[in-house]
Scaffold this motif. Structure first.
Motif, mmCIF file in Angstrom:
data_model
loop_
_atom_site.group_PDB
_atom_site.id
_atom_site.type_symbol
_atom_site.label_atom_id
_atom_site.label_comp_id
_atom_site.label_asym_id
_atom_site.label_seq_id
_atom_site.Cartn_x
_atom_site.Cartn_y
_atom_site.Cartn_z
ATOM 1 N N SER A 36 0.837 -1.481 0.142
ATOM 2 C CA SER A 36 -0.197 0.500 0.191
ATOM 3 C C SER A 36 1.067 1.312 -0.274
ATOM 4 C CB SER A 36 -0.981 -0.268 1.161
ATOM 5 O OG SER A 36 0.094 -0.019 2.497
ATOM 6 N N LEU A 37 2.293 1.389 0.565
ATOM 7 C CA LEU A 37 3.248 2.134 1.050
ATOM 8 C C LEU A 37 3.319 2.917 -0.605
ATOM 9 C CD1 LEU A 37 4.721 1.943 3.752
ATOM 10 C CD2 LEU A 37 2.948 3.937 3.278
ATOM 11 N N ASN A 68 -5.359 -4.924 -7.227
ATOM 12 C CA ASN A 68 -5.479 -3.613 -6.345
ATOM 13 C C ASN A 68 -5.488 -2.857 -6.424
ATOM 14 O OD1 ASN A 68 -6.318 -6.716 -5.262
ATOM 15 N ND2 ASN A 68 -4.790 -6.501 -3.514
ATOM 16 N N LEU A 69 -4.778 -1.526 -6.665
ATOM 17 C CA LEU A 69 -4.542 -0.721 -6.806
ATOM 18 C C LEU A 69 -6.135 0.086 -7.983
ATOM 19 C CD1 LEU A 69 -3.157 2.362 -6.604
ATOM 20 C CD2 LEU A 69 -1.538 2.334 -8.165
ATOM 21 N N VAL A 70 -5.692 -0.851 -8.420
ATOM 22 C CA VAL A 70 -7.135 -0.380 -9.358
ATOM 23 C C VAL A 70 -8.306 -1.276 -9.671
ATOM 24 C CG1 VAL A 70 -5.288 0.612 -11.280
ATOM 25 C CG2 VAL A 70 -6.611 -1.731 -11.241
ATOM 26 N N GLU A 73 -13.304 -2.141 -5.166
ATOM 27 C CA GLU A 73 -13.499 -2.391 -3.581
ATOM 28 C C GLU A 73 -12.087 -2.536 -2.829
ATOM 29 O OE1 GLU A 73 -15.921 -5.850 -4.031
ATOM 30 O OE2 GLU A 73 -17.792 -5.271 -5.328
ATOM 31 N N LYS A 74 -10.672 -2.764 -3.754
ATOM 32 C CA LYS A 74 -9.407 -2.893 -2.787
ATOM 33 C C LYS A 74 -8.818 -1.572 -2.793
ATOM 34 C CE LYS A 74 -10.248 -7.544 -3.130
ATOM 35 N NZ LYS A 74 -10.219 -8.741 -2.285
ATOM 36 N N THR A 75 -8.951 -0.381 -3.370
ATOM 37 C CA THR A 75 -8.060 0.190 -3.552
ATOM 38 C C THR A 75 -8.414 1.634 -2.393
ATOM 39 O OG1 THR A 75 -6.862 1.909 -4.724
ATOM 40 C CG2 THR A 75 -8.669 1.592 -5.337
ATOM 41 N N LYS A 76 -7.893 2.427 -1.734
ATOM 42 C CA LYS A 76 -7.924 3.572 -1.398
ATOM 43 C C LYS A 76 -8.264 4.744 -2.204
ATOM 44 C CE LYS A 76 -7.748 1.386 3.340
ATOM 45 N NZ LYS A 76 -6.921 1.390 4.287
ATOM 46 N N GLN A 77 -7.845 4.510 -3.217
ATOM 47 C CA GLN A 77 -7.039 5.539 -4.015
ATOM 48 C C GLN A 77 -8.223 5.449 -5.396
ATOM 49 O OE1 GLN A 77 -4.127 7.023 -3.018
ATOM 50 N NE2 GLN A 77 -4.295 5.861 -1.365
ATOM 51 N N ALA A 137 8.702 1.159 -6.815
ATOM 52 C CA ALA A 137 8.766 0.184 -4.874
ATOM 53 C C ALA A 137 9.411 1.451 -3.854
ATOM 54 C CB ALA A 137 10.225 -0.215 -5.208
ATOM 55 N N HIS A 138 9.323 0.998 -2.776
ATOM 56 C CA HIS A 138 9.722 1.881 -1.458
ATOM 57 C C HIS A 138 10.771 1.818 -0.361
ATOM 58 C CE1 HIS A 138 7.091 0.603 1.464
ATOM 59 N NE2 HIS A 138 7.763 0.200 1.991
#
Length: 138
Positions: A36-37, A68-70, A73-77, A137-138
């Protein structure tokens, strides 16, 4: 005279460098992590680029665990992605192979996200066309 020539050469190179940075800004982000980060970071980077260079062409290619990014139901974005994707210079693309693997159909995607047959091929195509490449990546 030699000193003046060196200053002129330096200023010319500086001007060319500035011009080169302002034109043809195209970048493709490789998003394949469910972290998620990292997902938040790619959205932040796209927004920063857009804010600082509105003419920049930006593409986020999502595949693998990054799906999940797109997914609505899964993304916060979701809201931010839809707003960014409304810009004609910004695209979010998801790999059809990944969708198949995770049994996801297009109705589950955040509005504005489009499907490409193969995410990796999409990235390679952008690189061949001169786009910069960033692995998220972070």
């Amino acid at each position: 005279m030699k000193k003046l020539s060196l200053i002129f050469a330096f200023l010319t190179m500086l001007a060319l460098n500035v011009c080169a940075q302002q034109t043809d800004y195209k970048v493709v982000f490789d998003m394949s992590t469910r972290d998620s980060l990292s997902q938040l970071a790619v959205i932040r980077e796209v927004q920063l680029i857009k804010d600082n260079n509105p003419a920049a062409k930006i593409e986020v290619v999502v595949y693998g665990q990054g799906i999940n990014l797109v997914l609505k139901e899964k993304t916060k974005q979701a809201e931010t992605i839809s707003k960014l994707a409304a810009d004609p210079n910004i695209t979010f693309k998801v790999c059809a192979f990944t969708m198949q693997r995770f049994q996801v159909d297009e109705t589950k995607l955040v509005p504005g996200v489009t499907v490409v047959p193969d995410g990796i091929y999409e990235i390679i195509s952008k690189e061949r066309a001169g786009w910069g490449y960033i692995k998220v990546a972070h």
